[in-house]
Design an enzyme around this catalytic site. Structure first.
Site, PDB file in Angstrom:
ATOM      1  N   ASN A  57       7.615  15.687  10.952  1.00 25.34           N
ATOM      2  CA  ASN A  57       6.616  14.644  10.668  1.00 25.34           C
ATOM      3  C   ASN A  57       6.366  13.703  11.839  1.00 25.34           C
ATOM      4  OD1 ASN A  57       6.304  15.410   7.861  1.00 25.34           O
ATOM      5  ND2 ASN A  57       8.338  14.544   7.535  1.00 25.34           N
ATOM      6  N   HIS A 143       5.770  11.395  -4.790  1.00 26.66           N
ATOM      7  CA  HIS A 143       6.975  11.892  -4.138  1.00 26.66           C
ATOM      8  C   HIS A 143       8.209  11.677  -5.022  1.00 26.66           C
ATOM      9  CE1 HIS A 143      10.313  11.754  -1.141  1.00 26.66           C
ATOM     10  NE2 HIS A 143       9.594  12.701  -0.554  1.00 26.66           N
ATOM     11  N   GLU A 185       0.973   7.222  -3.886  1.00 22.96           N
ATOM     12  CA  GLU A 185       1.014   7.388  -2.437  1.00 22.96           C
ATOM     13  C   GLU A 185      -0.387   7.116  -1.888  1.00 22.96           C
ATOM     14  OE1 GLU A 185       3.243  10.880  -0.927  1.00 22.96           O
ATOM     15  OE2 GLU A 185       3.679  11.313  -3.036  1.00 22.96           O
ATOM     16  N   SER A 189       2.224  13.660   0.002  1.00 25.21           N
ATOM     17  CA  SER A 189       3.137  14.332   0.924  1.00 25.21           C
ATOM     18  C   SER A 189       3.043  15.845   0.902  1.00 25.21           C
ATOM     19  CB  SER A 189       4.577  13.905   0.623  1.00 25.21           C
ATOM     20  OG  SER A 189       4.904  14.192  -0.721  1.00 25.21           O
ATOM     21  N   ASP A 214       2.943   3.898  -1.505  1.00 29.94           N
ATOM     22  CA  ASP A 214       3.791   4.509  -0.485  1.00 29.94           C
ATOM     23  C   ASP A 214       2.877   5.030   0.616  1.00 29.94           C
ATOM     24  OD1 ASP A 214       5.399   6.086   1.095  1.00 29.94           O
ATOM     25  OD2 ASP A 214       6.412   7.084  -0.564  1.00 29.94           O
ATOM     26  N   HIS A 217       2.837   8.728   4.856  1.00 29.22           N
ATOM     27  CA  HIS A 217       2.141   9.748   5.638  1.00 29.22           C
ATOM     28  C   HIS A 217       0.835   9.244   6.244  1.00 29.22           C
ATOM     29  CE1 HIS A 217       4.786  13.164   4.737  1.00 29.22           C
ATOM     30  NE2 HIS A 217       4.967  12.551   3.580  1.00 29.22           N
ATOM     31  N   LYS A 249       8.381   9.119  10.284  1.00 29.17           N
ATOM     32  CA  LYS A 249       7.275  10.067  10.457  1.00 29.17           C
ATOM     33  C   LYS A 249       6.510   9.733  11.740  1.00 29.17           C
ATOM     34  CE  LYS A 249       7.210  11.416   5.625  1.00 29.17           C
ATOM     35  NZ  LYS A 249       8.629  11.149   5.467  1.00 29.17           N
TER      36      LYS A 249
END
Length: 396
Positions: A57, A143, A185, A189, A214, A217, A249
């Site tokens: 990542n 996640h 998120e 993910s 979240d 990413h 990441k």
């Protein structure tokens, strides 16, 4: 949110067995997972291996950037190997304080707290915001760390249809007067799609609910100066939004962060078990992440390269017959016929020098197997092109 998968224990591993048979019980579960194609394997890698990495990542290629490495080495010399204690004992250093200040400014919130992992940050945030009287509404594709946080909170949990503002509005309307936290998120993910955060926030705001995002990413990849999906949606600093993210990441390090208003930070410091009782992340890692953050804020060229590579990857996969959607950030999902086929595909790529992610249940929320490709701006152009050829040629 899936509760179990083939071979997963529900309850004690010795349920129904004498205590002396606990290893036999684990072995039976292992055989069941192997039969379902769900065995997982650790593969240690050597430093500086020649594999083209489309599985990790490190989106901006900062993990090995000279400025990042030098910052980490300097802190290692200054502080030693570890933090030597929890944040409230001896684990907070000037490097931790500086990183928290920089993260709060970057993300656009009054306060940020650094954790030793994104998983612990998510557990801590959910448990701080929810309790027995709270209704947690959790996106179906969330996640595992968010799922576990919801389960451990003691709150009532409702699983919401994926990234659907209308469905969220209906759920909120069905629970008038409740204390509600919506958990999602930003960039998901597994599939790499982007939640419609502005539309979702309009719904939660209208119903007086909090929204926990979240941003793992999206941080470093989306938004002004790479400040993430929440910033891209214009929600930075919103009083009814809390952001979590990992530092492992796009920032190439390790750790997690919770960003929000000052009262939340105070509450986490005073009561948050995953903050109070966990050893702090090492100062060397924290200093390296701080250097990566400064680089990430001015890395528009690397973000542009990620966009170019995402477009090239989608075109190459479409030409090979795959219906891979265009990614919102740097995560692409490529469907596989099943778990065994996904394993074989990933292994064939690895044998030819290309690392790709292999996602199977229970890591996939829809129960389907796929390869997950994660783009990296630090990979040489010729290596990236070769990797795309290998992935297409190894397809089942």
């Amino acid at each position: 949110m899936s509760d179990s998968f083939p071979g997963e224990t529900v309850g004690s591993v010795i349920a129904g067995d004498a205590v002396t048979g606990w290893q036999d019980a684990l072995e039976r579960q292992s055989l069941a997972r192997a039969k379902a194609g769900l065995t997982r394997t650790l593969r240690p890698r050597a430093a500086g291996d020649a594999v083209v990495d489309l599985a990790g990542n490190d989106y901006l290629g900062l993990a090995v950037h000279p400025e990042v490495v030098e910052a980490a080495v300097g802190a290692l010399r200054a502080y030693g190997l570890g933090a030597t204690g929890s944040r409230l004992v001896r684990g907070s250093t000037e490097a931790h304080a500086a990183l928290e200040t920089d993260l709060a400014e970057w993300l656009g919130f009054p306060r940020a707290l650094v954790y030793s992992s994104g998983f612990l940050a998510n557990l801590g945030a959910i448990r701080a915001l929810a309790g027995p009287g709270t209704l947690l509404i959790s996106d179906r594709y969330n996640h595992a760390s968010l799922i576990d946080g919801c389960k451990s909170s003691g709150a009532e949990v409702v699983v919401a249809p994926h990234a659907d503002p209308a469905a969220l509005a209906a759920l909120l309307a069905a629970h008038p007067g409740r204390e509600v936290v919506y958990v999602t998120e930003s960039v998901f993910s597994v599939d790499g799609d982007l939640a419609p955060l502005a539309d979702l926030h309009a719904v939660t705001s209208a119903h007086g609910a909090l929204m926990l995002v979240d941003d793992a990413h999206a941080l470093g990849v989306l938004g002004p100066e790479g400040a993430g999906g929440v910033a891209a949606a214009g929600l930075s600093g919103a009083p009814d939004v809390v952001v979590t993210a990992t530092l492992s990441k796009a920032l190439g390090g390790a750790g997690g962060v919770i960003a929000g208003p000052e009262p939340l930070a105070r509450h986490l410091i005073d009561t948050g078990r995953t903050f109070i009782y966990d050893t702090a992340p090492p100062p060397s890692v924290v200093a390296g992440v701080g250097a990566a953050l400064r680089l990430a804020r001015r890395a528009d060229d690397r973000r542009a390269l990620l966009t170019t590579r995402a477009d090239a990857t989608v075109r190459r996969l479409h030409a090979a017959g795959f219906t891979t959607p265009a990614p919102a950030a740097a995560v692409l999902s490529v469907p596989a016929p099943g778990p065994e086929a996904a394993l074989a595909w990933a292994a064939d790529c690895r044998d030819r020098g290309v690392a790709v992610g292999c996602f199977r249940p229970p890591s996939t929320p829809d129960g389907s197997s796929r390869l997950r490709l994660t783009l990296n701006a630090g990979i040489a152009a010729e290596d990236f092109e070769r990797a795309l050829d290998v992935i297409a040629e190894c397809a089942p």
